[in-house]
Motif scaffolding. Structure first.
Motif, mmCIF file in Angstrom:
data_model
loop_
_atom_site.group_PDB
_atom_site.id
_atom_site.type_symbol
_atom_site.label_atom_id
_atom_site.label_comp_id
_atom_site.label_asym_id
_atom_site.label_seq_id
_atom_site.Cartn_x
_atom_site.Cartn_y
_atom_site.Cartn_z
ATOM 1 N N MET A 143 0.812 -1.214 0.000
ATOM 2 C CA MET A 143 0.000 0.000 0.000
ATOM 3 C C MET A 143 0.848 1.268 0.000
ATOM 4 O O MET A 143 0.614 2.144 -0.820
ATOM 5 C CB MET A 143 -0.958 -0.002 1.184
ATOM 6 N N PRO A 144 1.871 1.432 0.895
ATOM 7 C CA PRO A 144 2.677 2.658 0.842
ATOM 8 C C PRO A 144 3.315 2.866 -0.524
ATOM 9 O O PRO A 144 3.373 3.979 -1.030
ATOM 10 C CB PRO A 144 3.726 2.434 1.938
ATOM 11 N N SER A 203 -12.391 -4.639 -15.135
ATOM 12 C CA SER A 203 -12.537 -5.515 -13.968
ATOM 13 C C SER A 203 -11.179 -5.863 -13.367
ATOM 14 O O SER A 203 -11.021 -5.908 -12.137
ATOM 15 C CB SER A 203 -13.271 -6.802 -14.363
ATOM 16 N N HIS A 204 -10.205 -6.112 -14.225
ATOM 17 C CA HIS A 204 -8.864 -6.477 -13.761
ATOM 18 C C HIS A 204 -8.239 -5.349 -12.950
ATOM 19 O O HIS A 204 -7.680 -5.587 -11.869
ATOM 20 C CB HIS A 204 -7.990 -6.807 -14.971
ATOM 21 N N LEU A 205 -8.340 -4.127 -13.448
ATOM 22 C CA LEU A 205 -7.740 -3.004 -12.731
ATOM 23 C C LEU A 205 -8.438 -2.770 -11.399
ATOM 24 O O LEU A 205 -7.777 -2.515 -10.379
ATOM 25 C CB LEU A 205 -7.787 -1.743 -13.595
ATOM 26 N N VAL A 206 -9.756 -2.865 -11.381
ATOM 27 C CA VAL A 206 -10.488 -2.713 -10.121
ATOM 28 C C VAL A 206 -10.033 -3.774 -9.120
ATOM 29 O O VAL A 206 -9.773 -3.473 -7.944
ATOM 30 C CB VAL A 206 -12.010 -2.807 -10.360
ATOM 31 N N GLU A 207 -9.918 -5.010 -9.585
ATOM 32 C CA GLU A 207 -9.498 -6.096 -8.692
ATOM 33 C C GLU A 207 -8.093 -5.870 -8.154
ATOM 34 O O GLU A 207 -7.837 -6.053 -6.955
ATOM 35 C CB GLU A 207 -9.568 -7.432 -9.428
ATOM 36 N N GLY A 220 -5.824 -2.702 -1.302
ATOM 37 C CA GLY A 220 -6.511 -1.930 -0.273
ATOM 38 C C GLY A 220 -7.051 -0.597 -0.750
ATOM 39 O O GLY A 220 -7.383 0.268 0.070
ATOM 40 N N VAL A 221 -7.145 -0.430 -2.072
ATOM 41 C CA VAL A 221 -7.630 0.831 -2.644
ATOM 42 C C VAL A 221 -9.048 0.627 -3.173
ATOM 43 O O VAL A 221 -9.283 -0.252 -4.015
ATOM 44 C CB VAL A 221 -6.710 1.313 -3.788
ATOM 45 N N GLU A 222 -9.988 1.425 -2.689
ATOM 46 C CA GLU A 222 -11.354 1.348 -3.199
ATOM 47 C C GLU A 222 -11.372 1.816 -4.653
ATOM 48 O O GLU A 222 -10.773 2.839 -4.991
ATOM 49 C CB GLU A 222 -12.305 2.216 -2.371
ATOM 50 N N ALA A 223 -12.059 1.066 -5.496
ATOM 51 C CA ALA A 223 -12.107 1.406 -6.919
ATOM 52 C C ALA A 223 -13.394 0.881 -7.532
ATOM 53 O O ALA A 223 -13.949 -0.128 -7.078
ATOM 54 C CB ALA A 223 -10.898 0.816 -7.653
ATOM 55 N N VAL A 283 -11.561 3.862 -14.769
ATOM 56 C CA VAL A 283 -11.824 3.368 -13.419
ATOM 57 C C VAL A 283 -11.639 4.547 -12.466
ATOM 58 O O VAL A 283 -10.727 5.358 -12.651
ATOM 59 C CB VAL A 283 -10.858 2.219 -13.047
ATOM 60 N N VAL A 284 -12.500 4.644 -11.472
ATOM 61 C CA VAL A 284 -12.364 5.664 -10.431
ATOM 62 C C VAL A 284 -11.763 4.992 -9.202
ATOM 63 O O VAL A 284 -12.227 3.926 -8.781
ATOM 64 C CB VAL A 284 -13.723 6.289 -10.071
ATOM 65 N N ALA A 285 -10.727 5.606 -8.632
ATOM 66 C CA ALA A 285 -10.043 4.998 -7.491
ATOM 67 C C ALA A 285 -9.791 6.026 -6.397
ATOM 68 O O ALA A 285 -9.584 7.211 -6.669
ATOM 69 C CB ALA A 285 -8.717 4.382 -7.933
#
Length: 200
Positions: A1-2, A127-131, A137-140, A196-198
Motif C-alpha cells: 500500500m505505501p 474488472s482487472h484493474l479494479v481487482e 486496499g484501494v477502493e475502486a 476506473v475511479v479509485a
C-alpha cells in the motif's frame, strides 16, 4: 500500500500495459492476434470541474466520480479531491487499420471483431484493474460496470448516458473532440477507451 500510494501513476500504468500485453488481449482469431496496440494512460482528479460541468451541460442524470464511489462503497466517506479517474486509450492495431483502409462499404473483419471482441477485452481490463486496486486496499469502481450506468436522454444532446468514457479521457488530457464529435487522441481516432475511479 505505501508503495502504491507514492507511485500510483507508474503502478497503475504498468497494470494496464501488462494486461494489454497479455493473452487476454485477443481478437480470438489469427493465432490469437491482439485486439489492441499499446495503450495510452492518463489521469484526472475526481474534483476536476469538468465533471460538474458535464452534469450541468449534459444533464442532471450524469454521475460524477464521487457519486460512483459512494454508491459502490456505502457507508464510506470520500472526498472528490481524494479520487482519481484513471483513463486509457486502446489504439487499433496496424493490421486492423490496414484492413479497414481497403474497405469502401462494410467494415473489415478485424475492425468488426475489435468492436465486439475487442470491447470484451476492455471490459476485462476494467474488472482487472479494479481487482488489482482492491487487492492493494484501494477502493475502486469502473463506472461502465456500475449499476448506476445506464443510457439516458439529454435535452441538449439527445442520446447520452450517466457516464462517458470519452469525456473522462478528455478530462485526463488524452486528446480532444472533432467537429463531428469524434474522439481525437494522440494515436488517432481508431481506438476504444475505458476508465476506473479509485480512491488514490
Amino acid at each position: 500500500m505505501p508503495y502504491l500510494r507514492s507511485n500510483a501513476a507508474a503502478w497503475i500504468t504498468g497494470v494496464i500495459k501488462d494486461f494489454v500485453a497479455s493473452p487476454e488481449n485477443t481478437l480470438e482469431k489469427w493465432g490469437e492476434e491482439p485486439a489492441w496496440a499499446e495503450p495510452l494512460v492518463g489521469f484526472s482528479s475526481g474534483a476536476d470541474r469538468l465533471y460538474q460541468f458535464y452534469k450541468e451541460d449534459i444533464g442532471p442524470f450524469y454521475v460524477t466520480p464521487i457519486e460512483f464511489m459512494s454508491d459502490a462503497f456505502p457507508g464510506k466517506s470520500f472526498t472528490a479531491e481524494g479520487l482519481t479517474v484513471i483513463s486509457w486509450i486502446l489504439p487499433q492495431t496496424d493490421a486492423t487499420k490496414r484492413d479497414q483502409r481497403k474497405e469502401t462499404h462494410f467494415p473489415s473483419e478485424r475492425w468488426a471483431r475489435s468492436r465486439i471482441i475487442g470491447e470484451k477485452v476492455n471490459v476485462k481490463l476494467r474488472s482487472h484493474l479494479v481487482e488489482r486496486l482492491r487487492n492493494e486496499g484501494v477502493e475502486a469502481v469502473a463506472p461502465m460496470l456500475s449499476p448506476l450506468w445506464k443510457p439516458a436522454t439529454s435535452e441538449k444532446y439527445a442520446n447520452a448516458s450517466t457516464w462517458s468514457e470519452r469525456h473522462a479521457a478528455y478530462a485526463a488530457g488524452l486528446g480532444t473532440f472533432g467537429l463531428s464529435d469524434g474522439r481525437i487522441t494522440p494515436v488517432g481516432k481508431a481506438m476504444r477507451t475505458g476508465s476506473v475511479v479509485a480512491n488514490v
